[in-house]
Design an enzyme around this catalytic site. Structure first.
Site, PDB file in Angstrom:
ATOM      1  CB  SER A  18      -0.864  -0.033   1.264  1.00  0.00           C
ATOM      2  OG  SER A  18      -1.445   1.220   1.498  1.00  0.00           O
ATOM      3  CE  LYS A  36      -1.647  -4.515   3.384  1.00  0.00           C
ATOM      4  NZ  LYS A  36      -1.884  -5.812   2.730  1.00  0.00           N
ATOM      5  CE1 TYR A  39      -4.210  -2.626   5.512  1.00  0.00           C
ATOM      6  CE2 TYR A  39      -3.537  -0.327   5.395  1.00  0.00           C
ATOM      7  CZ  TYR A  39      -3.874  -1.510   4.765  1.00  0.00           C
ATOM      8  OH  TYR A  39      -3.858  -1.567   3.393  1.00  0.00           O
TER       9      TYR A  39
HETATM   10  C1  UD1 Z   1      -6.142   4.411   3.300  1.00  0.00           C
HETATM   11  C2  UD1 Z   1      -4.695   4.211   2.973  1.00  0.00           C
HETATM   12  C3  UD1 Z   1      -4.512   3.043   2.072  1.00  0.00           C
HETATM   13  C4  UD1 Z   1      -5.124   1.828   2.704  1.00  0.00           C
HETATM   14  C5  UD1 Z   1      -6.589   2.083   2.875  1.00  0.00           C
HETATM   15  C6  UD1 Z   1      -7.231   0.880   3.529  1.00  0.00           C
HETATM   16  C7  UD1 Z   1      -3.350   6.231   2.916  1.00  0.00           C
HETATM   17  C8  UD1 Z   1      -2.910   7.397   2.108  1.00  0.00           C
HETATM   18  N1  UD1 Z   1      -4.185   5.390   2.308  1.00  0.00           N
HETATM   19  O1  UD1 Z   1      -6.747   4.950   2.187  1.00  0.00           O
HETATM   20  O2  UD1 Z   1      -3.162   2.816   1.848  1.00  0.00           O
HETATM   21  O3  UD1 Z   1      -4.886   0.697   1.913  1.00  0.00           O
HETATM   22  O4  UD1 Z   1      -6.764   3.216   3.721  1.00  0.00           O
HETATM   23  O5  UD1 Z   1      -8.591   1.043   3.664  1.00  0.00           O
HETATM   24  O6  UD1 Z   1      -2.974   6.057   4.043  1.00  0.00           O
HETATM   25  N2  UD1 Z   1     -13.279  10.345   3.022  1.00  0.00           N
HETATM   26  C9  UD1 Z   1     -14.332  11.212   3.330  1.00  0.00           C
HETATM   27  N3  UD1 Z   1     -15.494  10.661   3.794  1.00  0.00           N
HETATM   28  C10 UD1 Z   1     -15.677   9.324   3.971  1.00  0.00           C
HETATM   29  C11 UD1 Z   1     -14.603   8.453   3.654  1.00  0.00           C
HETATM   30  C12 UD1 Z   1     -13.420   8.999   3.179  1.00  0.00           C
HETATM   31  O7  UD1 Z   1     -14.215  12.421   3.198  1.00  0.00           O
HETATM   32  O8  UD1 Z   1     -16.758   8.926   4.431  1.00  0.00           O
HETATM   33  C13 UD1 Z   1     -12.028  10.900   2.496  1.00  0.00           C
HETATM   34  C14 UD1 Z   1     -10.836  10.603   3.377  1.00  0.00           C
HETATM   35  O9  UD1 Z   1     -10.704  11.573   4.377  1.00  0.00           O
HETATM   36  C15 UD1 Z   1      -9.712  10.624   2.354  1.00  0.00           C
HETATM   37  C16 UD1 Z   1     -10.370  10.150   1.050  1.00  0.00           C
HETATM   38  O10 UD1 Z   1     -11.766  10.307   1.252  1.00  0.00           O
HETATM   39  O11 UD1 Z   1      -9.272  11.943   2.166  1.00  0.00           O
HETATM   40  C17 UD1 Z   1     -10.077   8.704   0.739  1.00  0.00           C
HETATM   41  O12 UD1 Z   1     -10.334   7.936   1.914  1.00  0.00           O
HETATM   42  P1  UD1 Z   1     -10.397   6.345   1.898  1.00  0.00           P
HETATM   43  O13 UD1 Z   1     -11.219   5.884   0.752  1.00  0.00           O
HETATM   44  O14 UD1 Z   1     -10.771   5.911   3.271  1.00  0.00           O
HETATM   45  O15 UD1 Z   1      -8.912   5.891   1.577  1.00  0.00           O
HETATM   46  P2  UD1 Z   1      -7.525   6.321   2.267  1.00  0.00           P
HETATM   47  O16 UD1 Z   1      -7.730   6.716   3.663  1.00  0.00           O
HETATM   48  O17 UD1 Z   1      -6.843   7.247   1.352  1.00  0.00           O
END
Ligand code: UD1
Length: 339
Positions: free
Chosen positions: A125, A154, A150
């Site tokens: 990841s 990795k 987590y």
């Molecule tokens: C993270 C990890 C990734 C990991 C994954 C596992 C990082 C950069 N990424 O992904 O390596 O494999 O988790 O699940 O550490 N968001 C909202 N509202 C929501 C959900 C998400 O605003 O309800 C935003 C988050 O704040 C983020 C973006 O959407 O900015 C993506 O979030 P998400 O899909 O959870 O993935 P990551 O956190 O990037």
């Protein structure tokens, strides 16, 4: 080289990879304990591809069972997906993550040595980079102290594999560092189906649009980005799946001379959460109910890949755009809820 073991092969990334393997003529063996996947995915794979992979339901923490599997099946390469992946949960129950994510890998590596299986692709990841100093981030960027158990599993897994390769004469390994995979297969028969409330953005978006969730919360709009929301590198799950087959073939064809390789898998382009929401509304013609909430603990502000090494070495490039990714995720959500 045709017999491939896919651990976690009924999960989100695993199932899409199984389909690509079948399409490219491989014999697929799936091990999955169904802890975060659904057995009917097997039927769906068969429906799409016309082929049912050999399926073994057991927990990879069971060393004897892993050994028995390798003693009874001639495996040429392993693609190891099976792992727990909820960042938040890993903060609450860290030992579940250390057990589920490390023990299976140890058992598999030991069995690979015992049964002369030489090639493994590991599902890693971009989380290993934390918040990188330089963007886009390439594979030379330092691995930063993990923010969560987590993420730590990795990193430890990558090291465990590297040490095993170093100590062996013939083993080869590739760690694929995924950015943010989203979307679904074009058939809309398989896709992302988290058990319980989704943590990830896109399943939350599609479940809100279909009415399973009431409202999406955007986690923070006060980041130092053009619109204040976090930036990620989203890539289509089918593009991601294809990279695994390229990695297998690269190792087979003698590609990774050092016998160990690390590759970023992303598009190279970052999109903000707000841009994802706007694009979703545009391509699906759905109005999304959302609000801005506080920042989510542990989120990095901005990360996107330099994927040029994967393009040069693996001959892999993400082809599908954000609109296509979101449309496919929506088609899957609609199709799933219909049944
Ligand atoms: C993270 C990890 C990734 C990991 C994954 C596992 C990082 C950069 N990424 O992904 O390596 O494999 O988790 O699940 O550490 N968001 C909202 N509202 C929501 C959900 C998400 O605003 O309800 C935003 C988050 O704040 C983020 C973006 O959407 O900015 C993506 O979030 P998400 O899909 O959870 O993935 P990551 O956190 O990037």
């Amino acid at each position: 080289m045709k017999n491939i073991l896919v651990t976690g092969g009924l999960g989100y990334i695993g199932s899409h990879t199984v389909l690509e393997l079948i399409a490219r003529g491989y014999e697929v063996f799936v091990i999955d304990n169904l802890s975060n996947s659904h057995i009917d995915t097997l039927d769906r794979i068969e429906k799409i591809s016309g082929k049912r992979p050999a399926f073994f339901e057991f927990d990879l923490c069971d060393k004897d069972r892993v050994d028995k599997f390798f003693s009874q099946n001639q495996i040429d390469s392993v693609i190891h997906f099976a792992a727990s992946k909820a960042v938040g949960e890993s903060m609450q129950v860290p030992l579940k993550y250390y057990r589920n994510n490390l023990l299976p890998l140890m058992n598999i590596l030991e069995a690979m040595i015992a049964y002369n299986v030489d090639r493994i692709v590991f599902s890693s990841s971009c989380t290993v980079y934390g918040q990188p100093d330089k963007l886009p981030v390439d594979e030379k960027a330092p691995v930063q102290k993990a923010e969560s158990p987590y993420g730590n599993t990795k990193q430890i897994s990558e090291e465990m594999i590297a040490d095993t390769v170093r100590a062996s004469e013939s083993m080869k390994a590739i760690s694929l560092r995924y950015f943010n995979p989203i979307g679904a297969h074009e058939s809309a028969l398989i896709g992302e189906l988290p058990i319980g409330t989704p943590n990830c953005l896109v399943p939350y978006v599609t479940q809100t649009a279909i009415g399973v969730r009431e409202q999406l919360t955007i986690h923070g709009d006060d980041y130092d980005t053009p619109d204040g929301t976090c930036i990620r590198d989203y890539l289509h799950i089918v593009d991601l799946a294809e990279a695994h087959i390229n990695a297998i073939e690269y190792m087979h064809d003698g590609g990774n001379k050092d016998r160990i390789g690390y590759f970023n898998l992303g598009t190279g382009r970052g999109y903000s959460v707000q841009e994802v929401v706007d694009e979703f509304e545009k391509v699906t013609e759905q109005k999304l109910n959302y609000k801005i909430g506080p920042r989510r603990e542990g989120d990095v502000e901005e990360v996107y890949a330099d994927p040029s090494l994967a393009e040069k070495e693996l001959k892999w490039k993400a082809k599908r755009g954000l609109g296509e990714m979101l449309k496919s995720a929506w088609e899957w959500e609609k199709n799933y809820r219909k049944n």
